[in-house]
Design a protein around this motif. Structure first.
Motif, PDB file in Angstrom:
ATOM      1  N   UNK A 156       0.844  -1.197   0.000  1.00  0.00           N
ATOM      2  CA  UNK A 156       0.000   0.000   0.000  1.00  0.00           C
ATOM      3  C   UNK A 156       0.881   1.248   0.000  1.00  0.00           C
ATOM      4  N   UNK A 157       1.976   1.201   0.740  1.00  0.00           N
ATOM      5  CA  UNK A 157       2.886   2.347   0.769  1.00  0.00           C
ATOM      6  C   UNK A 157       3.450   2.662  -0.603  1.00  0.00           C
ATOM      7  N   UNK A 158       3.807   1.647  -1.364  1.00  0.00           N
ATOM      8  CA  UNK A 158       4.320   1.881  -2.710  1.00  0.00           C
ATOM      9  C   UNK A 158       3.233   2.446  -3.622  1.00  0.00           C
ATOM     10  N   UNK A 159       2.022   1.949  -3.482  1.00  0.00           N
ATOM     11  CA  UNK A 159       0.914   2.503  -4.265  1.00  0.00           C
ATOM     12  C   UNK A 159       0.728   3.987  -3.947  1.00  0.00           C
ATOM     13  N   UNK A 160       0.792   4.331  -2.686  1.00  0.00           N
ATOM     14  CA  UNK A 160       0.632   5.733  -2.287  1.00  0.00           C
ATOM     15  C   UNK A 160       1.760   6.592  -2.848  1.00  0.00           C
ATOM     16  N   UNK A 190       0.680  13.443 -11.829  1.00  0.00           N
ATOM     17  CA  UNK A 190      -0.594  14.126 -12.026  1.00  0.00           C
ATOM     18  C   UNK A 190      -1.122  13.807 -13.421  1.00  0.00           C
ATOM     19  N   UNK A 191      -1.103  12.533 -13.768  1.00  0.00           N
ATOM     20  CA  UNK A 191      -1.600  12.046 -15.052  1.00  0.00           C
ATOM     21  C   UNK A 191      -2.452  10.813 -14.758  1.00  0.00           C
ATOM     22  N   UNK A 192      -3.246  10.345 -15.711  1.00  0.00           N
ATOM     23  CA  UNK A 192      -3.990   9.104 -15.472  1.00  0.00           C
ATOM     24  C   UNK A 192      -3.034   7.949 -15.158  1.00  0.00           C
ATOM     25  N   UNK A 193      -3.288   7.271 -14.058  1.00  0.00           N
ATOM     26  CA  UNK A 193      -2.453   6.158 -13.612  1.00  0.00           C
ATOM     27  C   UNK A 193      -3.255   4.865 -13.624  1.00  0.00           C
ATOM     28  N   UNK A 194      -2.604   3.794 -14.083  1.00  0.00           N
ATOM     29  CA  UNK A 194      -3.207   2.464 -14.094  1.00  0.00           C
ATOM     30  C   UNK A 194      -2.668   1.659 -12.922  1.00  0.00           C
ATOM     31  N   UNK A 195      -3.560   0.884 -12.307  1.00  0.00           N
ATOM     32  CA  UNK A 195      -3.135  -0.094 -11.312  1.00  0.00           C
ATOM     33  C   UNK A 195      -3.685  -1.450 -11.730  1.00  0.00           C
ATOM     34  N   UNK A 219       0.566  -7.062  -6.246  1.00  0.00           N
ATOM     35  CA  UNK A 219       0.036  -5.767  -5.828  1.00  0.00           C
ATOM     36  C   UNK A 219      -1.193  -5.935  -4.941  1.00  0.00           C
ATOM     37  N   UNK A 220      -1.303  -5.178  -3.836  1.00  0.00           N
ATOM     38  CA  UNK A 220      -2.499  -5.271  -2.986  1.00  0.00           C
ATOM     39  C   UNK A 220      -3.770  -4.986  -3.784  1.00  0.00           C
ATOM     40  N   UNK A 221      -4.772  -5.826  -3.606  1.00  0.00           N
ATOM     41  CA  UNK A 221      -6.062  -5.637  -4.271  1.00  0.00           C
ATOM     42  C   UNK A 221      -6.975  -4.878  -3.303  1.00  0.00           C
ATOM     43  N   UNK A 222      -7.350  -3.675  -3.707  1.00  0.00           N
ATOM     44  CA  UNK A 222      -8.119  -2.775  -2.855  1.00  0.00           C
ATOM     45  C   UNK A 222      -9.415  -2.387  -3.557  1.00  0.00           C
ATOM     46  N   UNK A 223     -10.261  -1.638  -2.876  1.00  0.00           N
ATOM     47  CA  UNK A 223     -11.518  -1.195  -3.479  1.00  0.00           C
ATOM     48  C   UNK A 223     -11.235  -0.104  -4.515  1.00  0.00           C
ATOM     49  N   UNK A 224     -12.128   0.052  -5.502  1.00  0.00           N
ATOM     50  CA  UNK A 224     -11.941   1.132  -6.483  1.00  0.00           C
ATOM     51  C   UNK A 224     -11.820   2.504  -5.823  1.00  0.00           C
ATOM     52  N   UNK A 225     -12.602   2.740  -4.776  1.00  0.00           N
ATOM     53  CA  UNK A 225     -12.554   4.042  -4.104  1.00  0.00           C
ATOM     54  C   UNK A 225     -11.194   4.281  -3.444  1.00  0.00           C
ATOM     55  N   UNK A 248      -5.913   7.139  -3.790  1.00  0.00           N
ATOM     56  CA  UNK A 248      -4.452   7.105  -3.881  1.00  0.00           C
ATOM     57  C   UNK A 248      -3.945   7.787  -5.151  1.00  0.00           C
ATOM     58  N   UNK A 249      -4.829   8.054  -6.108  1.00  0.00           N
ATOM     59  CA  UNK A 249      -4.417   8.728  -7.335  1.00  0.00           C
ATOM     60  C   UNK A 249      -4.532   7.906  -8.598  1.00  0.00           C
ATOM     61  N   UNK A 250      -5.099   6.707  -8.503  1.00  0.00           N
ATOM     62  CA  UNK A 250      -5.220   5.838  -9.682  1.00  0.00           C
ATOM     63  C   UNK A 250      -6.605   6.000 -10.306  1.00  0.00           C
ATOM     64  N   UNK A 251      -6.623   6.210 -11.605  1.00  0.00           N
ATOM     65  CA  UNK A 251      -7.888   6.471 -12.295  1.00  0.00           C
ATOM     66  C   UNK A 251      -8.321   5.343 -13.220  1.00  0.00           C
TER      67      UNK A 251
END
Length: 285
Positions: free
Chosen positions: A190-194, A201-206, A214-220, A225-228
């Motif tokens: 999660x720290x690396x994702x943050x 400041x561009x569209x980011x993919x996760x 990679x940790x699987x988290x909720x869309x929200x 965290x900045x991923x769109x």
């Protein structure tokens, strides 16, 4: 496929953009039927389902693009397509862009692995090309596209090779070169994702890769965290394989597994377009 819709317009409609990854035409139809705004096509699933092979650079551009063409012809959804490393040098990258743009896909993802590339979450060693080589491929791809709304997404696999700082630095250089969005593959916490989300400041993919690195988290949570853009690369495949295993194990004993209520045969054929084709036959046959 329906009329072209660019990645930027898709993000105006839905943010974060949820992208189940289709591995064939039928799974793309199912994604559309479920009401998603778009879908992705991943090399991992396409190669696995089409050839039974792992994602280790064993399939050619001709094989993969044929699968993409089948999928694009079966759905009206906008598509984001995994273009691996462009399948060669800058000339091959230009051809890849032209072929996929002609198919009407919305975006392609170009990565910086050394060929033959390897799955970003598999337990295998991988290498990345020099930054200048990746920048040259991006420049060739951007110059080759005819429609400026056809998006070029830069992906770096440097996290597992050179570390997170190097991956972020590559990402900055790729954005400076003109990439429309960025995909830093395989952050492991999660720290690396943050850290990644705060760096751009561009569209980011996760990659929400279940059973991956990679940790699987909720869309929200990803969005905060900045991923769109959220890819679900193995979600359909894992469940398909799990269902197959349970069903076949039961069938081997002469029984049907308890998998809950099944769709009707009419539903199955309707997903395949039976009604549309029978109407053509009725009107013209």
């Amino acid at each position: 496929m329906t009329d072209f819709v660019g990645l930027a317009d898709l993000l105006k409609r839905e943010n974060p953009l949820l992208l189940p990854v289709a591995h064939d035409a039928l799974s793309a139809r199912m994604i559309e039927r479920a009401g998603f705004a778009a879908a992705a096509i991943g090399g991992f699933g396409v190669i696995g389902c089409r050839t039974g092979l792992p994602d280790l650079g064993l399939a050619s551009f001709g094989e993969i693009s044929a699968a993409v063409r089948d999928i694009a012809g079966a759905t009206r959804l906008p598509l984001i397509v995994d273009a691996d490393d462009g399948y060669g040098d800058v000339k091959n990258v230009v051809r890849t862009v032209r072929v996929y743009e002609d198919m009407g896909v919305s975006a392609i993802v170009l990565e910086d692995q050394v060929s033959p590339k390897k799955c970003g979450h598999a337990a295998v060693t991988r290498e990345v090309v020099p930054v200048a080589t990746a920048e040259a491929k991006l420049a060739a791809a951007i110059e080759a596209r005819r429609n400026p709304d056809f998006a070029i997404v830069a992906r770096t696999d440097a996290r597992l090779v050179e570390g997170l700082d190097a991956a972020i630095e590559r990402g900055r250089r790729y954005i400076d070169k003109g990439a429309d969005a960025l995909f830093v593959e395989a952050p492991t916490s999660i720290g690396e994702l943050e850290t990644i989300g705060a760096a751009f400041d561009v569209p980011l993919i996760v990659n929400a890769a279940e059973r991956g690195k990679t940790p699987v988290l909720s869309p929200e949570t990803y969005r905060d965290m900045g991923f769109s853009i959220i890819l679900y690369p193995a979600t359909l495949l894992l469940r398909m394989i799990g269902t197959f295993e349970r069903t076949l194990a039961a069938l081997r004993t002469g029984k049907f597994a308890e998998e809950g209520e099944l769709p009707t045969f009419a539903t199955l054929t309707n997903i395949m377009g039976m009604d549309e084709w029978m109407e053509i036959d009725r009107r013209h046959g």
